[in-house]
Scaffold this motif. Sequence first.
Motif, PDB file in Angstrom:
ATOM      1  N   THR A   8      -6.810   9.350   0.481  1.00  0.00           N
ATOM      2  CA  THR A   8      -7.295   8.033   1.682  1.00  0.00           C
ATOM      3  C   THR A   8      -6.440   8.524   2.289  1.00  0.00           C
ATOM      4  O   THR A   8      -5.347   8.098   1.963  1.00  0.00           O
ATOM      5  CB  THR A   8      -7.157   6.515   1.304  1.00  0.00           C
ATOM      6  OG1 THR A   8      -8.630   7.137  -0.396  1.00  0.00           O
ATOM      7  CG2 THR A   8      -7.635   6.016   2.536  1.00  0.00           C
ATOM      8  N   ILE A  10      -4.666   6.135   5.750  1.00  0.00           N
ATOM      9  CA  ILE A  10      -4.353   5.036   6.346  1.00  0.00           C
ATOM     10  C   ILE A  10      -3.974   5.422   7.954  1.00  0.00           C
ATOM     11  O   ILE A  10      -2.794   5.855   7.927  1.00  0.00           O
ATOM     12  CB  ILE A  10      -3.472   3.419   5.726  1.00  0.00           C
ATOM     13  CG1 ILE A  10      -4.046   3.821   4.039  1.00  0.00           C
ATOM     14  CG2 ILE A  10      -3.757   2.514   5.968  1.00  0.00           C
ATOM     15  CD1 ILE A  10      -4.422   5.030   3.355  1.00  0.00           C
ATOM     16  N   GLU A  44      -9.719   3.561   7.322  1.00  0.00           N
ATOM     17  CA  GLU A  44      -8.752   2.543   6.652  1.00  0.00           C
ATOM     18  C   GLU A  44      -7.653   2.742   8.526  1.00  0.00           C
ATOM     19  O   GLU A  44      -6.638   3.626   8.198  1.00  0.00           O
ATOM     20  CB  GLU A  44      -8.053   2.888   5.424  1.00  0.00           C
ATOM     21  CG  GLU A  44      -8.822   2.285   4.768  1.00  0.00           C
ATOM     22  CD  GLU A  44      -8.338   1.730   3.374  1.00  0.00           C
ATOM     23  OE1 GLU A  44      -7.281   1.583   3.065  1.00  0.00           O
ATOM     24  OE2 GLU A  44      -9.010   2.478   2.081  1.00  0.00           O
ATOM     25  N   ARG A  74     -11.379  -1.473   5.946  1.00  0.00           N
ATOM     26  CA  ARG A  74      -9.923  -2.314   6.118  1.00  0.00           C
ATOM     27  C   ARG A  74      -9.019  -2.295   7.305  1.00  0.00           C
ATOM     28  O   ARG A  74      -8.856  -1.097   7.847  1.00  0.00           O
ATOM     29  CB  ARG A  74      -9.250  -0.928   4.793  1.00  0.00           C
ATOM     30  CG  ARG A  74      -9.976  -2.046   3.438  1.00  0.00           C
ATOM     31  CD  ARG A  74      -8.812  -1.310   2.504  1.00  0.00           C
ATOM     32  NE  ARG A  74      -9.653  -1.957   1.135  1.00  0.00           N
ATOM     33  CZ  ARG A  74      -9.368  -1.145   0.201  1.00  0.00           C
ATOM     34  NH1 ARG A  74      -7.847  -0.297   0.206  1.00  0.00           N
ATOM     35  NH2 ARG A  74      -9.515  -1.209  -1.106  1.00  0.00           N
ATOM     36  N   SER A 173       3.172  -0.371   0.708  1.00  0.00           N
ATOM     37  CA  SER A 173       2.934   0.537   0.941  1.00  0.00           C
ATOM     38  C   SER A 173       4.788   0.935   1.365  1.00  0.00           C
ATOM     39  O   SER A 173       5.364  -0.100   2.096  1.00  0.00           O
ATOM     40  CB  SER A 173       2.608   0.986   2.742  1.00  0.00           C
ATOM     41  OG  SER A 173       2.867   1.292   3.776  1.00  0.00           O
ATOM     42  N   THR A 204       0.720   3.468  -1.939  1.00  0.00           N
ATOM     43  CA  THR A 204       0.412   4.307  -0.754  1.00  0.00           C
ATOM     44  C   THR A 204       2.099   4.782   0.014  1.00  0.00           C
ATOM     45  O   THR A 204       2.976   4.266  -0.041  1.00  0.00           O
ATOM     46  CB  THR A 204       0.063   3.656   0.050  1.00  0.00           C
ATOM     47  OG1 THR A 204      -1.683   3.196   0.051  1.00  0.00           O
ATOM     48  CG2 THR A 204      -0.094   4.548   1.755  1.00  0.00           C
ATOM     49  N   ARG A 228      -3.056   7.896  -1.447  1.00  0.00           N
ATOM     50  CA  ARG A 228      -2.902   6.773  -0.300  1.00  0.00           C
ATOM     51  C   ARG A 228      -1.672   7.513   0.635  1.00  0.00           C
ATOM     52  O   ARG A 228      -1.028   7.287   0.034  1.00  0.00           O
ATOM     53  CB  ARG A 228      -3.463   6.124  -0.314  1.00  0.00           C
ATOM     54  CG  ARG A 228      -4.911   5.089  -1.546  1.00  0.00           C
ATOM     55  CD  ARG A 228      -4.334   3.998  -2.009  1.00  0.00           C
ATOM     56  NE  ARG A 228      -4.178   2.958  -0.713  1.00  0.00           N
ATOM     57  CZ  ARG A 228      -5.237   2.506   0.166  1.00  0.00           C
ATOM     58  NH1 ARG A 228      -6.780   3.205   0.080  1.00  0.00           N
ATOM     59  NH2 ARG A 228      -5.238   1.926   0.860  1.00  0.00           N
ATOM     60  N   ASP A 230       0.436   6.216   4.436  1.00  0.00           N
ATOM     61  CA  ASP A 230      -0.210   5.767   6.004  1.00  0.00           C
ATOM     62  C   ASP A 230       0.610   7.350   6.627  1.00  0.00           C
ATOM     63  O   ASP A 230       1.647   7.993   6.360  1.00  0.00           O
ATOM     64  CB  ASP A 230       0.851   5.510   6.026  1.00  0.00           C
ATOM     65  CG  ASP A 230       1.211   3.725   5.909  1.00  0.00           C
ATOM     66  OD1 ASP A 230      -0.235   3.554   5.408  1.00  0.00           O
ATOM     67  OD2 ASP A 230       1.981   2.970   4.877  1.00  0.00           O
TER      68      ASP A 230
END
Length: 302
Positions: A8, A10, A44, A74, A173, A204, A228, A230
């Motif tokens: 995923t 973000i 996200e 999200r 995160s 994350t 996950r 960023d």
Amino acid sequence: MNIPEKVTIIEVGPRDGLQNEKKQVPTDAKISFIKRLKNAGLKEMELTSFVSPKWVPQMGDAKEVIEACLDNERNFVLAPNRKGIDRVYETDVKHVAVFVGVSSSFNKKNINKTTEESMEELKPIITELKQKGYFVRACISTSFYCPYDGKIDPENVVALCTQFADYGVDELSVADTIGMANPLESYELFKKLNDVLGDRLLLTAHFHDTRGMALANVFASLQAGISRFDTSAGGLGGCPFAPGATGNVATEDVVYMLEQMGIETGVDLPELHKAIQGISTHVSRKIESKYYNLNDKTHSLS
């Protein structure tokens, strides 16, 4: 190798990517950027932040951005204190990000509070948010190195993250704020965090590419069980309170690497490229990501 089949992403470009931009980006350009990112499959996302326009003028149009871009995915809004949270309550936002630095020196530069003081302030706020049904993301800055205090003890990171877990947050995160972490450090910290907290919340990883090691750190974190990440379209970003911190790892470079490894991201790279093209004329820094520039050259030759 122990790597996930799906990751995923973000997207933090609209908030973390633009907050330190010297040129004032028009609100309609931010909205168009966000909508194009969503069209590329990035579900996200950090939309904006409720911070003082005096200190971060780029985020002064937060309410307008939220009204135009909020959907059922999200959509995170950063709210660093009680004033920010109260502004969240005036919107339909249901996903909130708070933050604190492991390093008290960094935290003091950022929000004029020690780490301990920030945690004392955040505890009742997080409890309140959870009681009201919000998804809460805690962003942990300076998890590897601090521009003022140097190397951070991993045990301090684990302790702070555990404290947030005890407060009831849904996601952590964990950030290499100034881009000094190496792959071994990334693997070891995220393996420890995953072992201790992986069953309690989402973990994350957040890397900056200051020294060109972000992709290697992403790969090391994958092996530690992290799925996950960023990332910021175009590699935009940088922290105004962390001297020397350059942009976040570029979304397009991470997606390209993962897809080449057979890891599903759900992100459409050509559509992502269009989103970056659209925002590139509104920012002062050159887009330097490998995937973006290779595609631009390919397009110019065809």
